[in-house]
Design a protein around this motif. Structure first.
Motif, short mmCIF file in Angstrom:
data_model
loop_
_atom_site.label_atom_id
_atom_site.label_comp_id
_atom_site.label_asym_id
_atom_site.label_seq_id
_atom_site.Cartn_x
_atom_site.Cartn_y
_atom_site.Cartn_z
N LEU A 144 34.34 89.26 27.96
CA LEU A 144 33.02 89.04 27.38
C LEU A 144 32.37 87.83 28.05
N ALA A 145 31.05 87.76 27.96
CA ALA A 145 30.29 86.65 28.54
C ALA A 145 29.75 85.77 27.43
N ILE A 146 29.79 84.45 27.63
CA ILE A 146 29.29 83.48 26.64
C ILE A 146 28.21 82.62 27.29
N ASP A 147 27.44 81.94 26.44
CA ASP A 147 26.27 81.20 26.92
C ASP A 147 26.56 79.72 27.24
N LYS A 148 27.80 79.38 27.51
CA LYS A 148 28.14 78.00 27.89
C LYS A 148 28.85 78.03 29.25
N GLY A 149 28.50 77.02 30.10
CA GLY A 149 29.08 76.97 31.43
C GLY A 149 29.46 75.57 31.84
N HIS A 172 36.08 82.58 34.52
CA HIS A 172 35.03 82.35 35.52
C HIS A 172 33.93 81.51 34.87
N VAL A 173 33.48 80.46 35.59
CA VAL A 173 32.49 79.53 35.04
C VAL A 173 31.26 79.50 35.93
N ASN A 174 30.12 79.75 35.35
CA ASN A 174 28.83 79.54 36.00
C ASN A 174 28.19 78.27 35.44
N TYR A 175 27.00 77.97 35.90
CA TYR A 175 26.36 76.74 35.46
C TYR A 175 25.99 76.80 33.97
N VAL A 275 31.83 82.04 19.22
CA VAL A 275 33.23 81.69 19.44
C VAL A 275 33.32 80.17 19.61
N LEU A 276 34.56 79.67 19.62
CA LEU A 276 34.80 78.24 19.81
C LEU A 276 35.53 78.01 21.14
N LEU A 277 34.97 77.11 21.91
CA LEU A 277 35.66 76.63 23.11
C LEU A 277 36.44 75.39 22.73
N VAL A 278 37.72 75.33 23.12
CA VAL A 278 38.61 74.26 22.66
C VAL A 278 38.98 73.35 23.84
N TRP A 279 38.82 72.04 23.62
CA TRP A 279 39.31 71.04 24.57
C TRP A 279 40.60 70.45 24.00
#
Length: 299
Positions: A144-149, A172-175, A275-279
């Motif tokens: 899936l694609a998310i709106d954070k890069g 894969h990370v875009n800007y 969704v949550l991106l985790v650091w």
């Protein structure tokens, strides 16, 4: 004699009476006298009542067309006004329904974000909410694609979770956007442990939206249907102790050293919008996706 008779017959027809002026004067004075008498003594009140009673049907008949026309005009005007008000109220009702649907959607979104917030508190790490842009439709791949890069600090291999469990990791990370590989993808492997016993395994995707295969579990392993699976934290890729799924099928394989075990993921893959991106403090923030050594993790 005949002439005399004719004169007697003709004479009354052509006999002149009082002049019109005299007659007008007499009737005028008579009217004044009657009005004065009526005003002072009220003798003509009963006569006037009788006359008004006799005249009323004629008045009613004369006024009826005017009254009927006014009533009909008022009824038509009222009907037109009612129809206009009905149209206005129907339009307002539709607008209110649309607003209600929008408010309901906002309420649902607010509930989801609250749940995610509680989930981020449970993780205890730095997190960022991302919105799902699209889902890759492929029977053999789950992405899936998310709106954070990279602009937001996203990196390859970063863990992605929802309010219910682990979803996958960034590949894969875009800007301004990124691609996430879900844990149900056949190319994804996740180190887990069984919450009841602490026994470790690897959850591998099967390509189905609701199935995971657990690797390296012996035929005599202490596992039961319904056992909860959590992340083991090995590899530092995912936060330790976060829900992964539960065991739903156990098939011992006599011809092999390991049983065939399947689990259902906890994450809501098909129903999430955020969704949550985790650091994680232990997560390697590099630009290369971390690969898992399944044999070492199983040991």
């Amino acid at each position: 004699m005949d002439e005399g008779i004719k004169q007697q017959i003709i004479h009354p027809l052509f006999t002149r009476g009082p002049s019109p002026t005299l007659r007008l004067f007499i009737f005028f004075n008579l009217s004044l006298i009657l009005m004065m008498v009526d005003h002072r003594l009220g003798y003509l009140e009963s006569v006037r009542s009788q006359l008004s009673l006799m005249v009323y049907p004629i008045q009613y008949i004369v006024d009826f067309p005017v009254k009927a026309g006014g009533w009909l005009s008022e009824s038509l005007l009222s009907r037109v006004e009612l129809l206009e008000q009905k149209s206005i109220l129907e339009a307002e009702n539709q607008q209110l329904k649309l607003k209600l649907l929008r408010y309901q959607d906002l309420k649902n979104e607010n509930d989801r974000l609250r749940t995610l917030l509680n989930s981020s508190k449970r993780i205890g790490e730095k997190t960022l909410v991302a919105e799902i842009l699209s889902v890759k439709v492929d029977p053999f791949r789950r992405k899936l694609a998310i709106d954070k890069g990279s602009y937001h600090g996203v990196f390859k291999g970063q863990a992605v979770v929802d309010a219910h469990g682990v979803m996958g990791q960034v590949i894969h990370v875009n800007y301004m956007s990124s691609t996430v590989l879900l844990i149900t993808d056949p190319h994804h492997a996740l180190p887990i442990e069984i919450g009841r016993t602490g026994e470790r395994s690897i959850a591998e995707g099967l390509g189905a939206v609701n199935r995971l295969a657990l690797l390296y579990l012996a035929n005599n392993a202490d596992i039961k249907i319904g056992d909860q699976l959590v992340t083991s934290g090995l590899g530092g890729q995912f936060p330790k102790g976060y829900p992964v799924g539960k065991i739903v099928e156990i098939n011992p394989d006599i011809g092999q050293s390991y049983a065939q075990v399947q689990a259902v993921p906890s994450a809501w893959f098909e129903r999430n919008r955020e969704v949550l991106l985790v650091w994680s403090e232990s997560a390697p923030q590099t630009q290369e996706l971390q690969t898992l050594d399944k044999d070492n993790i199983a040991e």
